[in-house]
Design an enzyme around this catalytic site. Structure first.
Site, PDB file in Angstrom:
ATOM      1  N   GLU A 277      -3.567  11.786  -0.650  1.00 38.35           N
ATOM      2  CA  GLU A 277      -3.055  11.139   0.568  1.00 38.35           C
ATOM      3  C   GLU A 277      -3.498  11.919   1.815  1.00 38.35           C
ATOM      4  OE1 GLU A 277      -1.518   8.245   1.089  1.00 38.35           O
ATOM      5  OE2 GLU A 277      -1.163   7.671  -0.989  1.00 38.35           O
TER       6      GLU A 277
ATOM      7  N   ASP B 138      -8.132   1.264   3.786  1.00 40.81           N
ATOM      8  CA  ASP B 138      -6.886   1.047   3.038  1.00 40.81           C
ATOM      9  C   ASP B 138      -6.878  -0.319   2.354  1.00 40.81           C
ATOM     10  OD1 ASP B 138      -4.686   2.549   2.204  1.00 40.81           O
ATOM     11  OD2 ASP B 138      -3.322   1.374   3.435  1.00 40.81           O
TER      12      ASP B 138
ATOM     13  N   GLU C 194       0.907  -7.505   1.250  1.00 45.32           N
ATOM     14  CA  GLU C 194       0.163  -6.438   1.928  1.00 45.32           C
ATOM     15  C   GLU C 194      -1.309  -6.844   2.095  1.00 45.32           C
ATOM     16  OE1 GLU C 194       1.893  -2.644   0.657  1.00 45.32           O
ATOM     17  OE2 GLU C 194      -0.101  -1.779   0.810  1.00 45.32           O
TER      18      GLU C 194
HETATM   19  C1  LIG Z   1      -3.674   5.417   0.633  1.00 41.65           C
HETATM   20  C2  LIG Z   1      -2.420   4.566   0.492  1.00 41.65           C
HETATM   21  N1  LIG Z   1      -1.301   5.118  -0.025  1.00 41.65           N
HETATM   22  C3  LIG Z   1      -0.194   4.332  -0.137  1.00 41.65           C
HETATM   23  C4  LIG Z   1      -0.173   3.026   0.252  1.00 41.65           C
HETATM   24  C5  LIG Z   1       1.087   2.205   0.132  1.00 41.65           C
HETATM   25  N2  LIG Z   1       0.974   1.110  -0.747  1.00 41.65           N
HETATM   26  C6  LIG Z   1      -1.349   2.512   0.764  1.00 41.65           C
HETATM   27  N3  LIG Z   1      -1.440   1.234   1.184  1.00 41.65           N
HETATM   28  N4  LIG Z   1      -2.491   3.290   0.893  1.00 41.65           N
END
Ligand SMILES: Cc1ncc(CN)c(N)n1
Length: 229
Positions: A218, A55, A96
């Site tokens: 997702e 991520d 983030e």
């Molecule tokens: C795969 C994914 N999807 C959504 C997000 C939310 N920003 C994330 N961090 N990563």
């Protein structure tokens, strides 16, 4: 939207209609077994660590996509507040990235030389294609809303009463599951609805298909985190 009662004064728009129409896929993305395993405390920590490393790569690719949405907003938006909402989103991505770095060091997950999994590569390529100036603002803002909302609804589920989320994962769930992030997603939804309402039928079709692609990506991302290909 699934599992939520409408707040007073909140009107139902195209986004709500699509979320209902495609509730099976929407639920597949927001109630994935990976998320359910966090919520019931049975999560395999090696899956969590895989998700964390992958991520981080995704978020770094997500930033230029959000910047492209900001550029579209600055050219096309009829409401000056839209830009602030998107700018707020970029600012939260800055936090983030810092969060991923500190979390990765906590979990001993290396963030450099990460082998990027196929599902992640595919998702990043999809985002890259959407950065083109040819992509309509309504399509781009719908995509942005969908990506943020899947995380919001997924992680908020792990914080609800009765969940057994392990204490060491509470912070992760709070990051996207908190009420402010929910409010930010509702602002994105309001912008998307406003532009979808005045979009041509071709753009509407493109936005709906892109929304479905986001849900599929997702789901693939969660599958990959659990150890699938
Ligand atoms: C795969 C994914 N999807 C959504 C997000 C939310 N920003 C994330 N961090 N990563």
């Amino acid at each position: 939207m699934e599992g939520k009662t409408k707040e007073k004064g909140e009107k139902s728009g195209i986004i709500e209609m699509w979320a209902k129409k495609h509730s099976l896929l929407f639920t597949g993305a927001t109630r994935h077994p990976f998320i359910l395993s966090i919520r019931d405390g049975s999560v395999d920590l090696s899956s969590f660590k895989r998700w964390l490393g992958q991520d981080y790569v995704f978020v770094r690719e997500f930033v230029p996509f959000v910047a492209s949405v900001l550029i579209k907003a600055s050219k096309e938006s009829d409401d000056s507040n839209d830009m602030e909402v998107i700018l707020g989103g970029l600012a939260s991505l800055n936090d983030e990235i810092a969060w991923f770095k500190s979390e990765a060091s906590k979990w001993d997950v290396p963030l450099s030389n990460t082998v990027v999994h196929k599902a992640n590569q595919n998702y990043c390529r999809f985002l890259e294609n959407l950065m083109s100036p040819d992509v309509d603002y309504a399509v781009a803002i719908t995509t942005f809303w969908a990506i943020e909302t899947v995380y919001q609804e997924s992680f908020a589920h792990c914080l609800e009463d009765g969940s057994k989320t392990p204490p060491e994962l509470q912070d992760t769930c709070q990051r996207w599951g908190n009420d402010d992030f929910g409010e930010y997603c509702r602002s994105l939804q309001e912008i998307a609805n406003r532009y979808l309402e005045k979009a041509s039928s071709d753009v509407l079709t493109e936005a709906e298909v892109t929304f479905l692609r986001v849900l599929e990506h997702e789901i693939e991302f969660w599958n990959m985190s659990r150890g699938g290909v």
